[in-house]
Scaffold this active site. Structure first.
Site, PDB file in Angstrom:
ATOM      1  CB  CYS A 411      47.376  11.491  31.325  1.00  0.00           C
ATOM      2  SG  CYS A 411      47.775  13.075  32.039  1.00  0.00           S
ATOM      3  CG  HIS A 455      46.759  10.924  35.717  1.00  0.00           C
ATOM      4  ND1 HIS A 455      47.535  10.670  34.626  1.00  0.00           N
ATOM      5  CD2 HIS A 455      45.949   9.845  35.857  1.00  0.00           C
ATOM      6  CE1 HIS A 455      47.207   9.495  34.107  1.00  0.00           C
ATOM      7  NE2 HIS A 455      46.230   8.969  34.839  1.00  0.00           N
ATOM      8  CG  ASP A 471      44.417   6.155  34.106  1.00  0.00           C
ATOM      9  OD1 ASP A 471      44.500   6.774  33.025  1.00  0.00           O
ATOM     10  OD2 ASP A 471      45.186   6.345  35.070  1.00  0.00           O
TER      11      ASP A 471
END
Lengths: 660, 317
Positions: A411, A455, A471
């Site tokens: 991520c 994350h 995201d």
């Protein structure tokens, strides 16, 4: 004349036993040589007991102490700090065993033992650790009791029974004091800080950091919502907002780098807030986790200008705080000039290919919203892979390498690349680091957020909408957001690869999972009631119980509850009945003696029945025959094994009743 | 001050041959170790406050309440214990007298680590755990004064189970040890020949000639018991020697005219012991007391007792 009190053998065994269980919870923390010191001290003391060795003389003691100091300096590089102090305390505890000759030495040793238990709590307040410490309290107390039983030359558990009973009687009183004793702030700042490593997110993020964190199955924090739990895809726990990129590393702006007028978040109060409480595991860091637009009613928790929460003091213990969030609220509808500059800043030379690509996308797009959509489409359409084991990137232009060559990342790679491209395209953007998702515990409806939920994502600022969350990971691996990391990397098989014993790996086994969730629910309750108990919760509790803090009610309650516990204890101690009761025959005979006593002949202690009978016959001649018969019967029944004969016993009872 | 305290204790715990410890008779206070423990708790409380650590608070409170509970346990360990005076053996001045005490329990409760002792004497520790009663001997030097010696109040003390509290009592068991006069040698027994009625003061040749047996009577010397006969299953018998019958001496107050009372008693004591050692018969004549000539342990004790209590009031013990 008082002789020095010796230490009974039983006490010595219990002391050595307590010594080792006391070091048990500290084992992971202290260097191994401390355990060697323990073994040496225990062996030496046992040899002294057996007469093979003698107590060490002072040069040896001095050498031992000096080597302990040197050992601690070598292990910790400093004597200041909690860990070296504890190691020192443990070493002193072991050395005291080598001086253990009289009872007064044992007192020092055992009281030191209570201190050792206390230090454990400064590191961990886990439920199991606390139970182990309670056992240690019982053991040290047992040794203390054994110390006062002279002549106990064999190892036995009698003192343990006494100590357990006493600790159990003390526990309810302890609870009363625990909840009622006024909580005041620290009297002075503690000079001893823990040297424990910081855990969880770090304040700097470079590619590879989050994926390293995602290998851990530790709990980061637990959340309890007052209402419904929002869906997984909405659970973005913001911790750090990173606006500055320097040498390929993202970091948050310092409090003092923000202009004074912009240091406080603008109040955005519209709609119903989402209320929840969070209990964080210690991180030794200052920031807290919350859903977006958060404010906390708790004292000592501040809001930063980028709408996140922090605390001026590092979180060294489990920490409970209340949060209210407005997920729909607009953040910064108008961007200040300073803020716009800060959120667009990019190092001039780095990642030229990425910036060129962003420039060409921006030239084609009609508005910033289209730029965002096109970059996300890029991640989605090109063969990007979401992996926990991304290849190492070069130090020069790492994002160029990621976007055009490796295309494998976690991520933080996607978030970082996305924000760089946004900024290059002229859209204010920043990286947000925190956790995403969480496991809902069906036992108590808490959300457990693990380290592997770590994350990183992005926020972009759009005209009229303020900061919105984007995201990029969801463009590559949507299942990460919907169903968590384990599903997203199921094919790769790297989930918790480094912790083969973590119960999380065995979630598929129903029993293990049930036990794990139940224990977690217990931990939550423990943390919210005991660990998180503070002046505010105490005040609320007192309000609820007594309708206010009133000194008179307070004193009455303490006295009342103490009496409630102590009176039954006292009664059980003082009015203890005979444990092996007299036989029926003996009771009848004593009845007979009591009847004669009323006539003036009291049986002297130690007087035999025959002698008593002779004396009684002389003073009550009219009953001479009866006395003789009853005494004779008694002796026959008692010594001829006829006591089991029911009929004979009944005859005897009748005869006794007729005396008078 | 001291006597006022003694009066107060006398009123609170009146002297008696048998004392059962109860709330009137037991005192309890933190021991020195208990005060040290309190100091440790204070340090722990400071640590709890400064580290804002709830479990440290919990531990500190647990130890404090343990102390509170220990008050009851320490008290219960002493209460219900009965102490009884058994006897006190006579002694010569400066010697240690033996005092026998009996500890009993009323309920089947344990009484652990009870320390008994008189100030200045050796302390003993008794456990009443498995048995209902226990005989305990204590030894105490009796001083130089002849007559009845009172050891004063006996201190009974225990800090079981944790040592943080000291529980004690002072009991007067009305136990008196008889102190004999100090034996004082004199060159010879003046007027011995004149006093003896049958002129048998000259020792007979072969004075330890065996004469015959007679049945054992209480007070006979153990040395004269005919052990072999006893081993064969016969009655307990005593060997008699011929010389005994022929010698009888009167130890008379008037034998030492002009000497002060104590010195006279000391000389008489010396001679009584000397004759007893030889196995001779001797009698005692003091103003107001006459003991006919006899021998044996019982006789010696009667004589010594008369000498010890001469001119003193006999409290009837």
């Amino acid at each position: 004349m008082k002789a020095p009190q010796q230490i009974p053998r039983n006490a010595l065994v219990w002391i050595i036993l307590a010594l080792f269980t006391l070091v048990l919870p500290h084992l992971a923390r202290v260097p191994t040589w401390v355990l060697a010191v323990y073994l040496l001290a225990a062996t030496w003391r046992v040899m002294v007991y057996r007469g093979s060795w003698s107590f060490p003389r002072w040069p040896i003691k001095l050498a031992l102490i000096a080597s302990a100091f040197v050992g601690i300096l070598l292990s910790y590089t400093s004597l200041i700090g909690l860990e070296p102090m504890v190691a020192l305390l443990l070493a002193a505890f072991a050395f005291k065993l080598l001086e253990l000759a009289e009872r007064k030495d044992a007192y020092v040793l055992l009281f030191l033992g209570y201190f050792v238990i206390l230090t454990e709590f400064l590191f961990s307040q886990d439920l199991l650790i606390v139970l182990l410490c309670l056992l240690n309290v019982v053991l040290v107390t047992t040794a203390l009791v054994a110390l006062h039983r002279p002549g106990d030359d064999r190892f036995n558990a009698r003192p343990a029974r006494k100590a357990t009973a006493m600790v159990l009687q003390a526990l309810p009183l302890m609870l009363v004091l625990f909840f009622l004793f006024p909580r005041i702030g620290p009297l002075w700042t503690v000079p001893l800080k823990s040297q424990q490593a910081k855990t969880g997110m770090s304040e700097f993020m470079s590619p590879g950091d989050v994926s390293r964190l995602s290998r851990s199955g530790e709990v980061a924090f637990r959340v309890k919502f007052e209402g419904e739990i929002p869906p997984q895809s909405q659970l973005y726990w913001r911790g750090l907002v990173m606006s500055r990129l320097r040498q390929n590393t993202w970091s948050a702006l310092n409090y003092y780098e923000v202009p004074a007028t912009e240091r406080r978040p603008a109040p955005v109060l519209s709609g119903e807030p989402l209320s929840y409480s969070v209990i964080m595991e210690p991180t030794q860091q200052r920031w807290l986790y919350s859903l977006r637009y958060a404010s906390s009613p708790d004292a000592g928790i501040l809001g930063a200008s980028d709408y996140r929460l922090f605390r001026p003091l590092p979180i060294e213990d489990d920490f409970l705080y209340q949060v209210r969030s407005w997920p729909e609220a607009k953040l910064d509808p108008a961007l200040s000039a300073w803020r716009r500059r800060a959120e667009l800043a990019l190092p001039a030379e780095a990642n030229p290919r990425a910036r060129a690509l962003a420039g060409s996308i921006a030239a084609d797009a009609a508005n910033p919203r289209q730029i965002v959509a096109r970059v996300l489409a890029l991640f989605n359409e090109q063969p990007f892979v979401y992996t926990l084991e991304p290849p190492l990137l070069p130090i020069d232009n790492p994002m160029d390498a990621f976007l055009f060559e490796t295309r494998r990342g976690f991520c933080e790679h996607y978030a970082s690349a996305f924000v760089i491209m946004m900024r290059a395209a002229g859209v204010p953007a920043r990286v947000v680091a925190g956790y995403q998702g969480g496991e809902v515990n069906p036992v108590n409806r808490t959300v457990i957020v693990h380290q592997f939920d770590a994350h990183a994502w992005a926020e972009v600022w759009l005209e009229g909408e303020g900061w919105i969350r984007v995201d990029p990971t969801s463009a590559v691996a949507p299942e990460r957001i919907e169903r968590g990391l384990e599903q997203a990397i199921a094919e790769e098989g790297t989930f918790l690869a480094d912790s083969p014993l973590s119960p999380l790996r065995y979630r598929s086994i129903n029993l293990v999972n049930q036990l794990r969730l139940r224990y977690d629910a217990l931990t939550y309750r423990w943390q919210s009631w005991v660990v998180g108990f503070n002046a505010e919760t105490q005040f609320e509790l007192l309000q609820r119980w007594f309708g206010g803090v009133d000194a008179r009610k307070f004193a009455l309650f303490i006295l009342g509850s103490f009496a409630l516990v102590l009176v039954p204890v006292a009664l059980s101690l003082l009015l203890r009945r005979r444990t092996n009761a007299l036989s029926k025959l003996d009771r009848l005979y004593l009845q007979f003696c009591a009847r004669l006593a009323r006539m003036g002949v009291t049986r002297e202690p130690g007087e035999s029945p025959a002698a008593y009978a002779r004396r009684a016959q002389r003073s009550v001649p009219r009953l001479a025959d009866r006395i003789d018969a009853i005494t004779g019967d008694y002796q026959r029944l008692a010594y001829a094994g006829e006591a089991q004969d029911k009929a004979a016993l009944a005859r005897f009872a009748r005869a006794v009743r007729e005396v008078g | 001050m001291r006597s006022r305290f003694r009066n107060w204790v006398d009123r609170r715990i009146p002297p008696a041959r048998m004392v059962t410890l109860d709330q009137r008779r037991i005192f309890i206070f933190p021991s020195r170790v208990g005060l040290f423990f309190g100091l440790c708790l204070l340090v722990m409380l400071l640590a709890a406050i400064n580290f804002q650590n709830n479990l440290s608070y919990g531990l500190t409170f647990l130890l404090f309440t343990l102390f509170v509970v220990a008050i009851l346990h320490t008290y219960a360990n002493m209460s219900g214990l009965t102490i009884r005076a058994v006897h006190a053996r006579p002694a010569f001045p400066g010697q240690q007298a033996e005092f026998a005490l009996q500890l009993e329990r009323s309920r089947r409760k344990e009484h652990i680590a009870i320390r008994l002792g008189w100030p200045g004497g050796v302390e003993v520790t008794a456990n009443l755990a498995e048995c209902d009663s226990l005989r305990q001997q204590l030894y105490l030097p009796v001083g130089q004064q002849r007559g009845w010696y009172s050891p004063g109040r006996l201190r009974m003390e225990s800090s079981y189970p944790l040592g943080l509290l000291r529980c004690w009592s002072w009991v007067d068991l009305e136990l008196y040890a008889l102190v004999y006069p100090r034996p004082l040698a004199s060159a010879e027994l003046p007027g011995l020949a004149a006093e003896s009625p049958d002129g048998a003061a000259v020792p007979i040749e072969g004075s330890d000639d065996f004469y015959g047996f007679r049945n054992y009577r209480e007070g006979d010397s153990l040395r004269q018991i005919y052990w072999k006969g006893l081993a064969r299953g016969q009655n307990l018998q005593v060997k008699q020697y011929a010389a005994y019958a022929d010698r009888s001496v009167w130890l008379d107050w008037e034998l030492f005219p002009g000497l002060p009372t104590e010195q006279r008693l000391s000389h008489l004591c010396y001679w009584a012991l000397a004759f007893d050692a030889q196995g001779d018969e001797y009698g005692l004549r003091l103003p107001g007391v006459t003991i006919a000539p006899d021998c044996g342990e019982l006789h010696r004790e009667r004589v010594l007792r008369a000498l010890a209590l001469h001119g003193l009031e006999d409290p009837g013990l």
